[in-house]
Design an enzyme around this catalytic site. Structure first.
Site, mmCIF file in Angstrom:
data_model
loop_
_atom_site.group_PDB
_atom_site.id
_atom_site.type_symbol
_atom_site.label_atom_id
_atom_site.label_comp_id
_atom_site.label_asym_id
_atom_site.label_seq_id
_atom_site.Cartn_x
_atom_site.Cartn_y
_atom_site.Cartn_z
ATOM 1 N N PRO A 16 0.874 -1.141 0.017
ATOM 2 C CA PRO A 16 -0.046 0.160 -0.195
ATOM 3 C C PRO A 16 0.752 1.359 -0.100
ATOM 4 O O PRO A 16 1.776 1.384 0.868
ATOM 5 C CB PRO A 16 -0.700 0.067 1.411
ATOM 6 C CG PRO A 16 0.065 -1.126 2.137
ATOM 7 C CD PRO A 16 0.845 -1.929 1.407
ATOM 8 N N CYS A 100 3.016 2.450 9.199
ATOM 9 C CA CYS A 100 3.189 3.429 8.467
ATOM 10 C C CYS A 100 3.808 4.627 9.280
ATOM 11 O O CYS A 100 3.318 5.042 10.401
ATOM 12 C CB CYS A 100 1.866 4.337 7.786
ATOM 13 S SG CYS A 100 2.294 5.743 6.836
ATOM 14 N N LYS A 139 -0.383 -5.155 8.942
ATOM 15 C CA LYS A 139 0.804 -4.636 8.302
ATOM 16 C C LYS A 139 1.693 -4.073 9.312
ATOM 17 O O LYS A 139 1.314 -2.840 9.993
ATOM 18 C CB LYS A 139 0.670 -3.769 7.057
ATOM 19 C CG LYS A 139 1.991 -3.228 6.365
ATOM 20 C CD LYS A 139 1.673 -2.777 4.979
ATOM 21 C CE LYS A 139 3.274 -2.517 4.562
ATOM 22 N NZ LYS A 139 3.504 -1.072 4.806
ATOM 23 N N ASN A 200 8.505 -7.638 3.577
ATOM 24 C CA ASN A 200 8.577 -6.410 2.908
ATOM 25 C C ASN A 200 9.925 -5.555 2.953
ATOM 26 O O ASN A 200 10.174 -5.586 4.381
ATOM 27 C CB ASN A 200 7.335 -5.604 3.224
ATOM 28 C CG ASN A 200 7.270 -3.950 2.793
ATOM 29 O OD1 ASN A 200 6.844 -3.326 3.475
ATOM 30 N ND2 ASN A 200 7.631 -3.765 1.389
ATOM 31 N N GLY A 201 10.498 -4.518 2.213
ATOM 32 C CA GLY A 201 11.407 -3.850 2.319
ATOM 33 C C GLY A 201 12.431 -3.875 1.557
ATOM 34 O O GLY A 201 13.178 -4.949 1.348
#
Ligand SMILES: Cc1cc2nc3c(=O)[nH]c(=O)nc-3n(C[C@H](O)[C@H](O)[C@H](O)COP(=O)(O)O)c2cc1C
Length: 357
Positions: A16, A100, A139, A200-201
């Protein structure tokens, strides 16, 4: 990979990204091999639901299933209500943003700031999971700060609450986008829970995707910034994971068609005035690594009507076609399959700008 009752064909997921992963871009990524595309974050506060931005973010017309909507907030009841609201409007999976770092989100003690308060995390997850009948995913980052990497504890709380899958960005909240992502914590999370885990990353090449999958044992890979201007990365990674060989660069004429379709969809989704302005960043990303891309980007920023934007894309691709049948990356970009520098340089402030846009 299975998320609740949904069988996800490809284990490559679009991250996202507020201001980026709108419906046109999600559709494009799914068409090019992404198994799942998570929407831009939707605020949980009912007061924000009427804005044009919020209305666009809940428009899933024609979207390839399953539709995943990400919600953010810090109040369990409000989050539960937001989950119900979005399920009523087509969400088939609800994703909760605790990853986030943007100040706009963190100041409200939402996003990754929540990782500090494990009891609140548990309350939010319980409330949301109990509010909807669709799967709920979460997330997170690896923790609040380097000293407080509590991703494993958060993951156990999530599994206990009935969360169907987790994605973990290998940075702490404090890291923002600085430095390299680390994957050891993701591996610990994967071995601590039995629900699917997505790593992720900084995944920006097929090799990196393979290495991160191997290192972490994760079920899936989530790609964010490297898909900007290169949505065919999902197809490239898929091919490499399945066959161990690289696809050749895409054909110029195919990419011309993809970008023109993306542009038309984008203009239609936002309307011409907003659409022409917001399309510039996508066009800039598309051109960033290509021969002649700088001149094109310059020109793009001066054009303010849809027809002129479309015509400029056509001219740019005529020039590229004269160089050969396949896309030719600039020498500096060829060294790495995708030029990382601009993306790695992205800072949280940039994310905040995108969130505010
Ligand atoms: C412009 C931008 C916007 C983002 N917006 C969100 C968001 O709305 N929700 C979220 O959970 N993460 C958001 N992120 C974080 C990404 O989902 C992802 O975790 C991060 O970019 C790391 O993945 P990457 O290295 O593949 O880009 C955003 C990142 C960027 C660059």
């Amino acid at each position: 990979m299975k998320i609740g009752q949904h069988h996800i064909e490809s284990n490559l997921i679009v991250a996202p990204m507020a201001g980026v992963t709108d419906r046109p871009f999600r559709q494009l990524c799914k068409r090019l091999g992404a198994g799942l595309a998570v929407s831009e974050m939707v605020a949980s506060s009912p007061a924000l639901r009427g804005t044009a931005k919020s209305q666009r973010r809940i428009d899933h017309a024609g979207e390839v299933a399953p539709v995943v909507v990400q919600i953010a907030g810090a109040d369990p009841d409000m989050m539960a209500d937001a989950a119900r609201y979005n399920v009523d409007r087509g969400a088939e999976i609800i994703d909760i943003n605790m990853g986030c770092p943007a100040k706009k989100v963190c100041n409200l003690a939402a996003g990754s700031a929540l990782l500090r308060d494990e009891a609140l995390v548990a309350s939010i997850l319980d409330a949301v999971v109990n509010a909807v009948s669709v799967p709920v995913t979460l997330k997170i980052r690896t923790g609040w700060s380097r000293e407080s990497r509590n991703a494993v504890r958060i993951a156990r709380i999530a599994e206990q609450a009935g969360v169907a899958a987790l994605s973990v960005h290998g940075r702490t909240r404090e890291c923002a986008f600085v430095g390299e992502a680390e994957y050891d914590t993701i591996r610990e999370v994967k071995s601590a829970v039995s629900i699917p885990v997505t790593a992720n990353g900084d995944v920006d090449t097929p090799e990196k995707a393979r290495d991160v999958l191997e290192h972490t044992g994760a079920d899936a890979i989530m790609i964010g910034r490297a898909a900007q201007g290169r949505p065919w990365i999902f197809r490239e990674v898929r091919h490499f994971l399945d066959h161990g060989t690289h696809l050749p660069p895409p054909e110029v004429q195919e990419v011309r068609g993809l970008i023109l379709e993306h542009l038309a969809d984008h203009h239609a989704f936002y309307g011409e005035t907003v659409g022409v302005r917001t399309a510039r960043k996508h066009l800039g990303w598309y051109a960033a690594d290509l021969m002649g891309g700088d001149v094109f980007r310059h020109e793009m920023n001066r054009l303010d009507d849809a027809a002129a934007q479309i015509a400029a894309v056509g001219r740019f691709f005529d020039q590229l076609a004269a160089l050969g049948d396949r896309l030719q990356y600039r020498p500096s970009a060829q060294a790495k399959v995708h030029s990382r520098s601009a993306f790695v340089a992205a800072r949280a402030s940039w994310v905040e700008e995108a969130l505010a846009a």
